[in-house]
Enzyme design. Structure first.
Site, PDB file in Angstrom:
ATOM      1  N   LYS A  15       2.048  12.204  45.564  1.00  0.00           N
ATOM      2  CA  LYS A  15       2.020  10.977  45.177  1.00  0.00           C
ATOM      3  C   LYS A  15       1.295  10.205  45.719  1.00  0.00           C
ATOM      4  CE  LYS A  15       6.514  10.651  46.378  1.00  0.00           C
ATOM      5  NZ  LYS A  15       6.768  11.856  47.146  1.00  0.00           N
ATOM      6  N   ARG A  90      13.855   5.237  47.051  1.00  0.00           N
ATOM      7  CA  ARG A  90      14.208   6.689  46.985  1.00  0.00           C
ATOM      8  C   ARG A  90      15.769   6.874  47.081  1.00  0.00           C
ATOM      9  NH1 ARG A  90       9.553   8.010  50.476  1.00  0.00           N
ATOM     10  NH2 ARG A  90       9.456  10.309  51.017  1.00  0.00           N
ATOM     11  N   ARG A 127      -0.996  20.308  54.911  1.00  0.00           N
ATOM     12  CA  ARG A 127      -1.191  19.096  55.253  1.00  0.00           C
ATOM     13  C   ARG A 127      -0.860  18.952  56.858  1.00  0.00           C
ATOM     14  NH1 ARG A 127       2.000  14.379  52.322  1.00  0.00           N
ATOM     15  NH2 ARG A 127       3.541  15.086  53.765  1.00  0.00           N
ATOM     16  N   ARG A 133       0.583  15.501  60.768  1.00  0.00           N
ATOM     17  CA  ARG A 133       1.574  14.467  60.652  1.00  0.00           C
ATOM     18  C   ARG A 133       2.957  14.854  61.254  1.00  0.00           C
ATOM     19  NH1 ARG A 133       2.598  11.702  54.891  1.00  0.00           N
ATOM     20  NH2 ARG A 133       4.843  12.265  55.398  1.00  0.00           N
ATOM     21  N   ARG A 144      13.338  17.325  54.353  1.00  0.00           N
ATOM     22  CA  ARG A 144      12.754  16.208  53.457  1.00  0.00           C
ATOM     23  C   ARG A 144      12.861  16.775  51.870  1.00  0.00           C
ATOM     24  NH1 ARG A 144       7.111  15.448  55.004  1.00  0.00           N
ATOM     25  NH2 ARG A 144       6.960  13.861  53.737  1.00  0.00           N
TER      26      ARG A 144
HETATM   27  P1  AMP Z   1       6.432   9.434  52.739  1.00  0.00           P
HETATM   28  O1  AMP Z   1       5.052   9.034  53.242  1.00  0.00           O
HETATM   29  O2  AMP Z   1       6.558   8.642  51.414  1.00  0.00           O
HETATM   30  O3  AMP Z   1       6.758  11.003  52.469  1.00  0.00           O
HETATM   31  O4  AMP Z   1       7.554   9.176  53.490  1.00  0.00           O
HETATM   32  C1  AMP Z   1       7.585   9.437  55.061  1.00  0.00           C
HETATM   33  C2  AMP Z   1       8.851   9.360  55.584  1.00  0.00           C
HETATM   34  O5  AMP Z   1       9.121   7.927  55.573  1.00  0.00           O
HETATM   35  C3  AMP Z   1      10.189   9.722  54.994  1.00  0.00           C
HETATM   36  O6  AMP Z   1      10.374  11.076  55.165  1.00  0.00           O
HETATM   37  C4  AMP Z   1      11.330   8.970  55.192  1.00  0.00           C
HETATM   38  O7  AMP Z   1      11.368   9.245  56.481  1.00  0.00           O
HETATM   39  C5  AMP Z   1      10.198   7.365  55.319  1.00  0.00           C
HETATM   40  N1  AMP Z   1      10.385   6.941  54.225  1.00  0.00           N
HETATM   41  C6  AMP Z   1       9.573   6.408  53.097  1.00  0.00           C
HETATM   42  N2  AMP Z   1       9.660   5.678  52.286  1.00  0.00           N
HETATM   43  C7  AMP Z   1      11.064   5.525  52.394  1.00  0.00           C
HETATM   44  C8  AMP Z   1      12.180   4.982  51.777  1.00  0.00           C
HETATM   45  N3  AMP Z   1      11.830   4.181  50.497  1.00  0.00           N
HETATM   46  N4  AMP Z   1      13.257   4.961  52.054  1.00  0.00           N
HETATM   47  C9  AMP Z   1      13.655   5.388  53.408  1.00  0.00           C
HETATM   48  N5  AMP Z   1      12.747   6.060  54.160  1.00  0.00           N
HETATM   49  C10 AMP Z   1      11.433   6.243  53.565  1.00  0.00           C
END
Ligand code: AMP
Length: 187
Positions: A15, A90, A127, A133, A144
């Site tokens: 994404k 989400r 990654r 990360r 996740r």
């Molecule tokens: P991402 O980079 O989108 O995979 O997000 C990494 C982490 O950030 C996720 O596993 C959540 O802990 C947090 N996170 C990102 N976007 C959201 C969201 N819309 N709602 C809640 N937690 C989020």
């Protein structure tokens, strides 16, 4: 072609990469809550301190914090003519808060990037090696993916006929070409 787009799809589907390329092509801001939260953690802000441990576990940051972050970002002038949301909403509650903020039906397309689960795990482990990360360990990856299935996948129903499915398997360029073609064909 729609200019208010959101990306749906599990962690590791690509994404972030695709959303950033598409946002540049469309000339709209790429709004990634994951990037914004990681920046808050790195800057040691109040929000970052609250989010850090939650993110490291692979859980979701509370809806009210994320919704406030997105509402603030959408109020910036560069989002007036469109935006590309990546990683938000989400949860159903976040989707309802977004509907309230921008108006129900404002989101034209929910682009669902589809990648089989074993490939997702392989990509995320890769990654982890490349970017280090904190939330890419094997245990967090499993968490996740579970959170995605339980909390985020129901959004596919929420967006109904606005969902456009794109096969996310292949090179970055192949997937991007598929996205552009699919959007061009979407009324
Ligand atoms: P991402 O980079 O989108 O995979 O997000 C990494 C982490 O950030 C996720 O596993 C959540 O802990 C947090 N996170 C990102 N976007 C959201 C969201 N819309 N709602 C809640 N937690 C989020």
């Amino acid at each position: 072609m729609g200019r208010r787009i959101l990306f749906l799809g599990p962690p590791g589907a690509g994404k972030g990469t695709q959303a950033s390329m598409l946002a540049r092509a469309l000339g709209v801001p790429h709004i990634s809550t994951g990037d914004m939260l990681r920046a808050a953690v790195a800057a040691g802000t109040d929000l970052g301190r609250r989010a850090e441990a939650i993110m490291a576990r692979g859980d979701l940051v509370p809806d009210d914090l994320v919704v406030a972050l997105v509402e603030e970002r959408l109020a910036e002038p560069d989002a007036a003519c469109g935006y590309l949301l990546d990683g938000f909403p989400r949860t159903i509650d976040q989707a309802e808060a977004l509907d309230e903020a921008v108006g129900e039906g404002a989101i034209e397309i929910a682009l669902l990037l589809e990648v089989p689960e074993d490939e997702l795990v392989a990509r995320l482990l890769n990654r982890a090696r490349e970017q280090g990360r904190a939330d890419d360990t094997e245990e967090t990856i499993r968490r996740r993916l579970q959170v995605y299935r339980e909390e985020t996948e129901p959004l596919v129903d929420h967006y109904g006929d606005r969902v456009v499915r794109v096969d996310g398997v292949g090179t970055i360029e192949d997937v991007f070409a598929r996205i552009v073609l699919t959007l061009a064909r979407t009324p």
